[in-house]
Design a protein around this motif. Structure first.
Motif, PDB file in Angstrom:
ATOM      1  N   VAL A  60       0.847  -1.188   0.000  1.00 53.07           N
ATOM      2  CA  VAL A  60       0.000   0.000   0.000  1.00 53.07           C
ATOM      3  C   VAL A  60       0.884   1.240   0.000  1.00 53.07           C
ATOM      4  O   VAL A  60       1.790   1.362   0.833  1.00 53.07           O
ATOM      5  N   LYS A  62       2.348   4.750   0.878  1.00 52.83           N
ATOM      6  CA  LYS A  62       2.265   5.494   2.132  1.00 52.83           C
ATOM      7  C   LYS A  62       1.386   6.728   1.945  1.00 52.83           C
ATOM      8  O   LYS A  62       1.521   7.453   0.961  1.00 52.83           O
ATOM      9  N   PRO A  63       0.485   6.979   2.891  1.00 47.02           N
ATOM     10  CA  PRO A  63      -0.412   8.139   2.758  1.00 47.02           C
ATOM     11  C   PRO A  63       0.377   9.448   2.647  1.00 47.02           C
ATOM     12  O   PRO A  63       1.347   9.669   3.369  1.00 47.02           O
ATOM     13  N   GLY A  64      -0.046  10.283   1.728  1.00 47.03           N
ATOM     14  CA  GLY A  64       0.567  11.594   1.581  1.00 47.03           C
ATOM     15  C   GLY A  64       1.885  11.610   0.839  1.00 47.03           C
ATOM     16  O   GLY A  64       2.503  12.675   0.698  1.00 47.03           O
ATOM     17  N   THR A  65       2.346  10.455   0.370  1.00 49.43           N
ATOM     18  CA  THR A  65       3.615  10.419  -0.357  1.00 49.43           C
ATOM     19  C   THR A  65       3.364  10.137  -1.831  1.00 49.43           C
ATOM     20  O   THR A  65       2.417   9.450  -2.192  1.00 49.43           O
ATOM     21  N   LYS A  66       4.239  10.667  -2.663  1.00 54.07           N
ATOM     22  CA  LYS A  66       4.167  10.421  -4.096  1.00 54.07           C
ATOM     23  C   LYS A  66       5.547   9.995  -4.585  1.00 54.07           C
ATOM     24  O   LYS A  66       6.568  10.447  -4.052  1.00 54.07           O
ATOM     25  N   THR A 153     -10.258   3.011  -0.369  1.00 50.99           N
ATOM     26  CA  THR A 153      -9.686   3.940   0.599  1.00 50.99           C
ATOM     27  C   THR A 153      -8.238   3.600   0.921  1.00 50.99           C
ATOM     28  O   THR A 153      -7.364   4.476   0.971  1.00 50.99           O
ATOM     29  N   GLU A 154      -7.970   2.314   1.138  1.00 54.45           N
ATOM     30  CA  GLU A 154      -6.639   1.888   1.573  1.00 54.45           C
ATOM     31  C   GLU A 154      -5.561   2.238   0.553  1.00 54.45           C
ATOM     32  O   GLU A 154      -4.434   2.587   0.917  1.00 54.45           O
ATOM     33  N   TYR A 155      -5.890   2.155  -0.728  1.00 52.85           N
ATOM     34  CA  TYR A 155      -4.904   2.422  -1.769  1.00 52.85           C
ATOM     35  C   TYR A 155      -4.944   3.872  -2.258  1.00 52.85           C
ATOM     36  O   TYR A 155      -4.415   4.192  -3.327  1.00 52.85           O
ATOM     37  N   GLY A 156      -5.566   4.740  -1.468  1.00 52.45           N
ATOM     38  CA  GLY A 156      -5.535   6.170  -1.772  1.00 52.45           C
ATOM     39  C   GLY A 156      -6.217   6.564  -3.057  1.00 52.45           C
ATOM     40  O   GLY A 156      -5.776   7.495  -3.749  1.00 52.45           O
ATOM     41  N   GLU A 158      -9.399   7.650  -3.345  1.00 53.62           N
ATOM     42  CA  GLU A 158     -10.461   8.644  -3.181  1.00 53.62           C
ATOM     43  C   GLU A 158     -10.147   9.952  -3.910  1.00 53.62           C
ATOM     44  O   GLU A 158     -10.986  10.442  -4.684  1.00 53.62           O
TER      45      GLU A 158
END
Length: 580
Positions: A60, A62-66, A153-156, A158
């Motif tokens: 998955v 990381k949230p907020g990272t690109k 949701t988990e894979y960002g 949205e």
């Protein structure tokens, strides 16, 4: 769903069933070792899924990272089960994804069915993404929607989803590369714009509109001209032969329009999966009796994981000499007492069977009457049908009969979603849906993938791991120029399948089994050994294809989901090295 929640659900269901048996003073049922055995199996099934998740779930983001740079951009049309799964695989492998959804929520067809609707296959055969965790063998709509939303949701996905954005056009745009790169006939690939191009240019398009669109409300004579299904008898004379009671589509049995079915007679027009489910739902809601009008008989097989898997394991998706063994077994076991419902002119491997345990039991008990015939019209009293004997075909001569009804349910299915937004040149004569490469890639350009959008009929061939495999094949083709098939090779594959399966009912690619689909995917790699390396390793981070090798930043992830890392500046795949 978490492991704790799944196990808690199983324990709660077992306890509720025990209480019900206790109230009925059913001591044998309460203490049945078979019941305890299946309770243990249910809990064990959850732990088996945890092993699958640990081995195959893509990492998955990381949230907020690109990533520093994307591998490419992919447009996904449709936010249903297949679209969300495909987008999650692409996002997990460093691709920029945009999902276009015509409605205002994820879930696709599952968002437009009754709450009592469940899987037609055991959920072990319906793992649409490796991260899915089912609480039972045959989950219902709400759990299916919850799992789709959780993966989304988990894979960002949205912020990458554009709701209320129907796709009206997909246009080919010129590449910034050289002339060869613009021409798919020379193993390059096209670029695409969606609608007005506001979302930019995409390297590939995944069409996941599915096979079920808007409910198909077929009109019969005797239905109100204004489409109303509410009683308006005061406006009409007693001789007005129009059915003024509720008329519902099978997907509306949960709606307020369905009203209270307790003590009512329900006539269901249609004998497919939605018709069988409508009968179950109506009886569960207290209907006094149901009558099903079956224009054509369909095979009904039990919800038995082992049996369903064995049937789907036939490697040749058509009627074979040994197919009669399965048909005889199901007739003797599942159809016992109602053998007259066995299709007379349709083999088991000639159409999608209905998977259900309860319907035939309702027919045996007299709670549901099965009427084989053609619907002539609706009348003030109910439904006028041309009742025919077993062995007849639709339209054959029969005997007219009026089936009295308080509610009429149209189990007439759903409209097949259109793909008219795609350029017509992608589908030359002879290579339209479902006659596509691997049944899902357009033969004129592999960068247009139509997972589950060209499906016609099959056994065990929806909602499973092939969604992720198709998505990863597309990613492989985007990353590895040498792995790409030419249009002539894709057409040759279609022609070869049509030759091998010539004479198959519904066409060579109109029906297939899961084993057959698996063989297609295996042959995709075996016939081109240079693709085998992608079965072992594919990039998990930013990958840039250079020549015939790839440069990986960080770790690499196996095609099947296992992960590893570069060691000492080198990776386990030749040509892959750490990007220092």
């Amino acid at each position: 769903m978490s492991v704790t929640a799944a196990i808690s659900s199983d324990v709660r269901n077992f306890a509720d069933e025990s209480k019900a048996l206790g109230r009925e003073h059913d001591v044998f049922g309460l203490l049945s070792p078979v019941r305890f055995f299946w309770a243990v199996i249910s809990v064990g099934y959850i732990f088996i899924q945890r092993v699958i998740i640990a081995l195959f779930k893509p990492r998955v983001p990381k949230p907020g990272t690109k990533p520093k740079a994307y591998n490419g951009r992919i447009a996904v049309i449709g936010a249903g089960l297949t679209g969300v799964s495909s987008a999650a695989h692409a996002a997990a492998h460093g691709f920029d994804v945009v999902i276009f959804e015509a409605n205002d929520m994820v879930g696709g067809i599952w968002a437009n069915v009754n709450s009592t609707s469940g899987l037609q296959l055991n959920s072990i055969l319906y793992r649409f993404h490796p991260a899915v965790l089912w609480s039972r063998g045959f989950p219902l709509r709400d759990e299916i929607l919850a799992e789709i939303a959780r993966v989304w949701t988990e894979y960002g996905l949205e912020p990458r989803t554009r709701f209320n954005t129907p796709v009206t056009s997909v246009r080919r745009v010129k590449s910034a590369g050289d002339e060869e790169d613009k021409d798919p006939n020379k193993l390059g690939h096209a670029r695409w714009e969606i609608n007005d191009g506001a979302e930019g240019v995409f390297d590939a398009v995944i069409v996941t509109v599915g096979t079920c669109g808007e409910p198909m409300m077929i009109r019969f004579p005797g239905m109100p001209q204004d489409g109303s299904s509410t009683p308006q008898d005061e406006k009409h004379s007693e001789d007005d032969d129009v059915f003024r009671k509720p008329i519902l589509h099978s997907s509306q049995l949960d709606s307020p329009d369905a009203g209270d079915l307790a003590g009512k007679t329900v006539v269901v027009i249609g004998s497919g999966a939605s018709g069988v489910e409508a009968v179950e739902t109506a009886l569960r809601r207290g209907a006094r009796k149901c009558t099903m009008v079956a224009r054509d008989d369909k095979w009904i097989i039990p919800r038995n994981f082992l049996l369903d898997t064995l049937i789907a394991a036939q490697p040749f998706g058509r009627e074979m000499p040994l197919s009669g063994v399965w048909e005889w077994f199901i007739k003797k076991w599942h159809y016992q007492g109602v053998e007259g419902l066995v299709p007379a002119h349709r083999g088991l491997f000639e159409g999608t069977p209905v998977v259900n345990d309860a319907f035939l039991a309702h027919v045996r008990a007299g709670a549901c009457e099965y009427v084989r015939g053609d619907t002539r019209r609706l009348t003030a009293a109910g439904v006028l049908v041309n009742e025919r004997p077993r062995g007849s075909k639709p339209g054959d001569e029969g005997k007219e009969r009026v089936l009295k009804a308080d509610v009429v349910v149209l189990a007439t299915g759903f409209h097949k979603p259109t793909v008219d937004f795609l350029p017509r040149e992608l589908f030359p004569e002879g290579y339209k849906r479902p006659d596509l490469y691997l049944q899902n890639f357009c033969t004129e350009d592999w960068s247009v993938l139509m997972t589950n959008s060209s499906y016609m009929n099959g056994i065990g061939t929806v909602g499973h791991f092939h969604i992720g495999i198709y998505a990863r094949i597309l990613l492989t083709l985007l990353l590895d120029r040498s792995a790409r098939p030419a249009p002539k090779d894709m057409k040759l594959w279609v022609d070869a399948v049509r030759f091998v399966k010539r004479g198959a009912a519904g066409g060579a690619l109109g029906f297939f089994t899961y084993m057959e689909l698996t063989l297609w995917l295996v042959m995709f790699h075996v016939f081109r050994p240079d693709r085998l390396r992608w079965c072992v390793v594919s990039s998990n981070a930013v990958v840039e294809l250079r020549g015939k090798g790839a440069v990986a930043d960080g770790g690499v992830e196996c095609f099947t989901g296992f992960s590893s890392s570069c060691r000492g500046g080198g990776c386990i795949r030749r040509g892959c090295r750490r990007n220092e």
